[in-house]
Write a protein that holds these residues in place. Sequence first.
Motif, short mmCIF file in Angstrom:
data_model
loop_
_atom_site.label_atom_id
_atom_site.label_comp_id
_atom_site.label_asym_id
_atom_site.label_seq_id
_atom_site.Cartn_x
_atom_site.Cartn_y
_atom_site.Cartn_z
N ASP A 78 35.83 35.27 42.54
CA ASP A 78 36.23 34.77 41.23
C ASP A 78 36.99 33.45 41.29
O ASP A 78 37.69 33.10 40.35
N HIS B 72 36.93 38.50 47.21
CA HIS B 72 36.95 39.94 46.91
C HIS B 72 35.70 40.62 47.47
O HIS B 72 34.58 40.30 47.08
N HIS C 82 45.16 45.75 46.52
CA HIS C 82 44.30 44.78 47.22
C HIS C 82 44.77 44.63 48.66
O HIS C 82 45.92 44.34 48.91
N ARG D 46 30.67 47.81 41.59
CA ARG D 46 31.18 46.95 40.52
C ARG D 46 30.16 46.76 39.40
O ARG D 46 30.51 46.36 38.29
N ARG E 250 30.29 49.84 36.99
CA ARG E 250 31.62 49.72 36.37
C ARG E 250 31.61 48.66 35.28
O ARG E 250 32.15 48.87 34.18
N GLY F 193 33.20 40.59 38.83
CA GLY F 193 34.52 41.11 38.47
C GLY F 193 34.89 40.80 37.04
O GLY F 193 34.16 40.09 36.33
N ARG F 194 36.05 41.34 36.63
CA ARG F 194 36.53 41.10 35.28
C ARG F 194 36.63 39.61 34.93
O ARG F 194 36.40 39.23 33.77
N PRO F 195 36.98 38.74 35.91
CA PRO F 195 37.06 37.32 35.54
C PRO F 195 35.73 36.79 34.98
O PRO F 195 35.73 35.92 34.10
N ARG G 50 40.56 33.02 30.63
CA ARG G 50 40.67 34.20 31.49
C ARG G 50 42.05 34.83 31.31
O ARG G 50 42.18 36.04 31.25
N ASP G 51 43.04 33.94 31.25
CA ASP G 51 44.41 34.43 31.14
C ASP G 51 44.60 35.29 29.89
O ASP G 51 45.20 36.36 29.94
N PHE H 167 43.16 38.69 30.46
CA PHE H 167 43.97 39.58 31.31
C PHE H 167 45.29 39.98 30.65
O PHE H 167 45.92 40.94 31.07
N ARG I 89 50.71 43.22 36.67
CA ARG I 89 49.29 43.55 36.69
C ARG I 89 49.01 44.99 36.27
O ARG I 89 47.87 45.36 36.08
N HIS J 185 42.63 30.37 43.08
CA HIS J 185 41.35 30.71 42.46
C HIS J 185 40.70 29.47 41.83
O HIS J 185 39.92 29.60 40.87
N GLY K 114 40.40 28.92 37.91
CA GLY K 114 40.37 30.24 37.29
C GLY K 114 41.75 30.85 37.08
O GLY K 114 41.89 31.85 36.37
N LYS K 115 42.76 30.26 37.70
CA LYS K 115 44.14 30.73 37.60
C LYS K 115 45.06 29.54 37.83
O LYS K 115 44.63 28.53 38.39
P1 AMP Z 1 38.47 43.17 39.14
O1 AMP Z 1 38.48 43.05 40.64
O2 AMP Z 1 37.11 43.01 38.59
O3 AMP Z 1 39.18 44.38 38.66
O4 AMP Z 1 39.28 41.90 38.58
C1 AMP Z 1 40.55 41.63 39.05
C2 AMP Z 1 40.66 40.17 39.40
O5 AMP Z 1 41.00 39.43 38.26
C3 AMP Z 1 41.76 39.90 40.40
O6 AMP Z 1 41.18 39.61 41.61
C4 AMP Z 1 42.45 38.68 39.94
O7 AMP Z 1 42.25 37.61 40.80
C5 AMP Z 1 41.81 38.34 38.61
N1 AMP Z 1 42.88 38.11 37.62
C6 AMP Z 1 43.91 38.92 37.35
N2 AMP Z 1 44.70 38.37 36.40
C7 AMP Z 1 44.15 37.18 36.08
C8 AMP Z 1 44.49 36.13 35.16
N3 AMP Z 1 45.55 36.23 34.37
N4 AMP Z 1 43.69 35.06 35.11
C9 AMP Z 1 42.60 34.98 35.89
N5 AMP Z 1 42.22 35.93 36.77
C10 AMP Z 1 42.98 37.02 36.86
#
Ligand code: AMP
Length: 281
Positions: free
Chosen positions: A12, A37, A73, A97, A100, A131-133, A148-149, A152, A195, A248, A251-252
């Motif tokens: 991500d 990841h 992690h 994933r 999910r 992933g969620r991102p 993204r922020d 989350f 988190r 990231h 992305g962050k």
């Molecule tokens: P997942 O592994 O699919 O559950 O997604 C989790 C991932 O989202 C983590 O690896 C983080 O790097 C990323 N993540 C968490 N918080 C944030 C945020 N605020 N902005 C961007 N990415 C995030």
Amino acid sequence: MIDLHAHSTCSDGTDSPRALINQALIQNLSVIAVTDHDTISGWVEAQSALRLNLQLVLGAEISCLTETGVSVHMLGLLFDGENQEMRKMLDETRDSRIPRMIKMIQLLNDAGISVTMDDVIAAKPDGATLGRPHLADALVNLGLIKSRDEAFQGLLNNDSPFYVSHLAPTPEVAIMQIRAAGGVAVIAHAFASLRGKVLSREDFAPMVSAGLNGIEVDHRDHSGIERGELRAIARELDLVITGSSDYHGTGKLNVLGENTTDQGQWEKLESMANERRVVRL
Ligand code: AMP
Ligand code: FE
Ligand code: FE
Ligand code: ZN
């Protein structure tokens, strides 16, 4: 400067492995770890982009789940990428994933938020660990959220009703596997309470028995108090203390080298791998 935790487009992050190495050179880092990841697919490109004066640590950040459902992690560094058991563990976590993500999309759809798997795939670089991102990016592309922020902080937070976990090894199983593949295991952002649910003090002893080598103490998501607690646990259990950016790309907010690992701690950690696997020209 030693930065032992960074992501590329193989998960991500938004920098390709090559761009990540170039950033590390620009920032004058002496050591950079590539820790996507649940995948090692960025290793080859990262190695080919390497230049003099930068040492490369090949690794992965393994998504784990404790028996009580806490998401953890685990950074695996300096392990043998040919180890078949290790590859199998990464493959299984990565594969899980997909169902999910389908479940999370279904929950969002049920709540009237229209997003499809195709939207998510379109937002994800080819071959990247899903992933969620990427779901967040799809929602941004659809104009449903801004960043993204924002995702989350709300919709996609660990505590949200739309959150679904995926299959993952326990931290102990991941540690044993990393060590069996000759590498070292460092628990990432263990007390990052913003988190969601985090580990407690008592959770460290079983991880140490499994072979845990270090604790990532200096990380953006840890408060001063959380860092102090982790530092004390590391001293008590004789674990290596690391600091890292968890970069990231865009992305962050995390900037490469914003937190770093002390040279002495790094040397101690490196000596715990079964072979010298740091890549240097
Ligand atoms: P997942 O592994 O699919 O559950 O997604 C989790 C991932 O989202 C983590 O690896 C983080 O790097 C990323 N993540 C968490 N918080 C944030 C945020 N605020 N902005 C961007 N990415 C995030
Ligand atoms: Fe991430
Ligand atoms: Fe992480
Ligand atoms: Zn990370």
